[in-house]
Structure formats: C-alpha cells, structure tokens
Scaffold this motif. Structure first.
Motif, mmCIF file in Angstrom:
data_model
loop_
_atom_site.group_PDB
_atom_site.id
_atom_site.type_symbol
_atom_site.label_atom_id
_atom_site.label_comp_id
_atom_site.label_asym_id
_atom_site.label_seq_id
_atom_site.Cartn_x
_atom_site.Cartn_y
_atom_site.Cartn_z
ATOM 1 N N THR A 100 0.829 -1.205 0.000
ATOM 2 C CA THR A 100 0.000 0.000 0.000
ATOM 3 C C THR A 100 0.865 1.257 0.000
ATOM 4 O OG1 THR A 100 -1.746 -1.163 1.205
ATOM 5 C CG2 THR A 100 -1.786 1.249 1.260
ATOM 6 N N GLU A 104 0.456 3.841 -3.024
ATOM 7 C CA GLU A 104 -0.343 5.019 -2.688
ATOM 8 C C GLU A 104 0.491 6.194 -2.174
ATOM 9 O OE1 GLU A 104 -3.463 5.174 -3.398
ATOM 10 O OE2 GLU A 104 -3.688 3.061 -3.962
ATOM 11 N N LEU A 170 -3.104 -2.450 -6.584
ATOM 12 C CA LEU A 170 -3.492 -1.081 -6.263
ATOM 13 C C LEU A 170 -3.099 -0.112 -7.370
ATOM 14 C CD1 LEU A 170 -2.596 -0.856 -2.461
ATOM 15 C CD2 LEU A 170 -4.856 -1.044 -3.482
ATOM 16 N N VAL A 173 -5.833 0.385 -10.020
ATOM 17 C CA VAL A 173 -7.045 1.145 -9.701
ATOM 18 C C VAL A 173 -6.964 2.510 -10.383
ATOM 19 C CG1 VAL A 173 -8.435 2.155 -7.851
ATOM 20 C CG2 VAL A 173 -7.286 -0.041 -7.495
ATOM 21 N N ARG A 178 -9.872 7.787 -7.208
ATOM 22 C CA ARG A 178 -9.258 8.500 -6.091
ATOM 23 C C ARG A 178 -9.595 9.992 -6.150
ATOM 24 N NH1 ARG A 178 -5.248 4.965 -8.031
ATOM 25 N NH2 ARG A 178 -4.536 3.389 -6.545
ATOM 26 N N ILE A 192 -8.168 4.790 0.451
ATOM 27 C CA ILE A 192 -7.453 3.523 0.298
ATOM 28 C C ILE A 192 -8.291 2.359 0.810
ATOM 29 C CG2 ILE A 192 -5.421 2.232 1.036
ATOM 30 C CD1 ILE A 192 -3.920 4.914 1.144
ATOM 31 N N CYS A 196 -9.874 1.769 -2.873
ATOM 32 C CA CYS A 196 -8.772 1.038 -3.515
ATOM 33 C C CYS A 196 -8.751 -0.430 -3.099
ATOM 34 C CB CYS A 196 -7.442 1.714 -3.189
ATOM 35 S SG CYS A 196 -7.310 3.399 -3.826
ATOM 36 N N SER A 200 -9.485 -3.839 -5.527
ATOM 37 C CA SER A 200 -8.379 -4.764 -5.810
ATOM 38 C C SER A 200 -8.335 -5.944 -4.851
ATOM 39 C CB SER A 200 -7.052 -4.006 -5.737
ATOM 40 O OG SER A 200 -6.890 -3.389 -4.465
#
Length: 286
Positions: A100, A104, A170, A173, A178, A192, A196, A200
């Motif tokens: 993550t 992200e 991720l 996505v 977002r 997230i 997200c 996923s």
C-alpha cells in the motif's frame, strides 16, 4: 501512388517472409509448450503411481512411525498447517501495508523504487538463505529449533509475494476513482480502505494464496529452523514435524515403508499447491 493490394498480395516477398517467420515462431512456441507439459504430466503421473497407493485414512490420523511399522503423517500435516498459518498471519499484514505504501504514498522520491528493487531481490532469494538467517538471529540465540523459528522463516518468504501483488493490484485502480473521492472531501486513508482495497481485493487475496502455495513445499528453511519431530506435538516452542522435511528424510531413508510415506506426502503437497493455485486463478478471473 500507394497501392494496398500489393501489400496483402500472396506474391509479395515481405508478406511471404513474415508468414515464414510467423510459422517458425508458432512451431517453436508449440514445441516449447509440449516439452514443458510433457515433464509436468510425467512428474504428476509418477507421483500418482508411486504415492497414490499409499493414500489412506490412516495417513491423516496416525503419526509418523518407526521403521517397519504402520503409521501416517498426521503430526507432519498438523505441523505444516500450524507454521503456514502463523507465517501467513505474520507476513500478510506486513506485505499489504508495504504494498500500500509503494502504490499510494511512494509515487514520488527514491524510497519506493529502492524498496521495489529490494523486494524483488528478496522475492528471488534462495529459501535456504532465509533459513540460515533465521537460524543465526533466532535459533542460535535461544539454543533450540522450534515451530516459531520455522514460521518466521516462512513469513519472510510470504512478505515479498504479498508486497508485489498488493502493489500491482493497487496500481491498476484508476486515479479517477481517487480523484472523485478526494473531491468529495474523503481523506486518503479512507480512499485507500473504502475504494482502492475494495477494487483490488480479489488480486490481493490471490497474492496471499500464491504465497501460501509457495511456502507449503519449502524444505530448506525448515531444516535450519523447525527441523522435525517424530511425535505429535502442538508446541510451537519445540521442534515441530512438517511435511517437506519428513518427505526429505523419508525419501532418503533405506526403509521401504518410509519411502512410501514420502511419496504419499509428496502427493498431498502437490494436490494442495495445485488446489490453491486453481482457487487463486479462479478468484483472480472473477
């Protein structure tokens, strides 16, 4: 003037050359496919022939026997399940959180590319190196083998697989999701977790299942960490029986009954890994 008919004509030399190249590559690819499938089916057929006859109910209900006596692999199966479960519980959260961060939060700077590179190195590292690492920092310090040490070694093998799958899933996505959530005032942590992860989740679970499939048959790290135990044991703080090490030891023994149990254990692991991979592919396809 450009003439499209001359390009697709069967008498065109460029077309004929490309056609020959296409046929050659198709033939080589088909031959490589047949070559790979031949060895795969040979391995599976050998396992079924040599280990299928040893599959029985006692295999799942009795512990490993001394030479010359009947028995099963219950203690090895239980030990493998326990260590794989603990390793998955340890490695999965770490892998998901690390993946993550890469997808992200690490889109700028040098830390994310460096972490991806190190993760790829860890992903391809020989498992025996992981076993030696845990032996040096844990087993040698406490002075004995244990199921915990085996779980720690397997957890290190789980982490890079989960990191890679989480990062990739991720990254797929769309950013528009977002941006739409951010435009509504949604904080990033909620974007997230609520958007997200939901988009996923199947790919992340697939990565976890593939990691479990990988550690199910690992022998080398367990030789330096959990070792083995001939008796039924639920104590993670002591040497713990497991299928890969039992197969390794029984296959190399001069006793025919142990050899049969080794083949039976190999069939069990093969069926387990095959089932997990099929489940992972089916889940990912959805």
């Amino acid at each position: 003037m450009f003439n499209s008919d001359s390009i697709v004509s069967l008498d065109n030399k460029v077309y004929k050359k490309r056609q020959r190249t296409n046929r050659l590559m198709l033939t080589l690819s088909s031959a490589a496919l047949v070559f790979g499938l031949f060895w795969l089916f040979w391995i599976i057929l050998t396992l079924i022939i040599k280990g299928g006859g040893a599959l029985s109910f006692t295999l799942l209900t009795e512990a490993t026997p001394p030479p010359g006596q009947d028995g099963g692999l219950m203690n090895a199966i239980v030990g493998s399940v326990m260590m794989a479960a603990v390793a998955t519980l340890i490695g999965t959260p770490i892998g998901i959180l690390a993946g993550t961060f890469l997808a992200e939060y690490g889109r700028r700077g040098w830390l994310a590319p460096a972490t991806r590179f190190l993760n790829d190195v860890l992903l391809s590292a020989p498992s025996i190196v992981i076993g030696l690492f845990i032996y040096a920092i844990y087993v040698a310090q406490v002075g004995h083998y244990s199921g915990w040490a085996g779980s720690f070694a397997l957890a290190i093998l789980v982490i890079p697989v989960v990191v890679r799958s989480t990062d990739n899933m991720l990254s797929l996505v769309p950013n528009s999701l977002r941006e739409a959530a951010a435009a509504l005032g949604c904080p990033q942590w909620r974007i997230i977790t609520m958007i997200c992860y939901r988009a996923s989740i199947s790919g992340i679970i697939t990565g976890v299942l593939l990691a479990v499939a990988r550690i199910s048959g690992e022998t080398a790290p367990l030789l330096f960490t959990a070792l083995n135990n001939q008796f039924m044991s639920w104590n993670m703080g002591a040497p713990l029986a497991n299928l890969p090490v039992v197969i390794f030891q029984y296959a190399a023994s001069p006793f025919e009954d142990w050899n049969r149990l080794a083949w039976a254990g190999a069939v069990l692991i093969t069926l387990l890994v095959l089932g997990i991979n099929i489940a992972a592919r089916s889940l990912f396809r959805k």
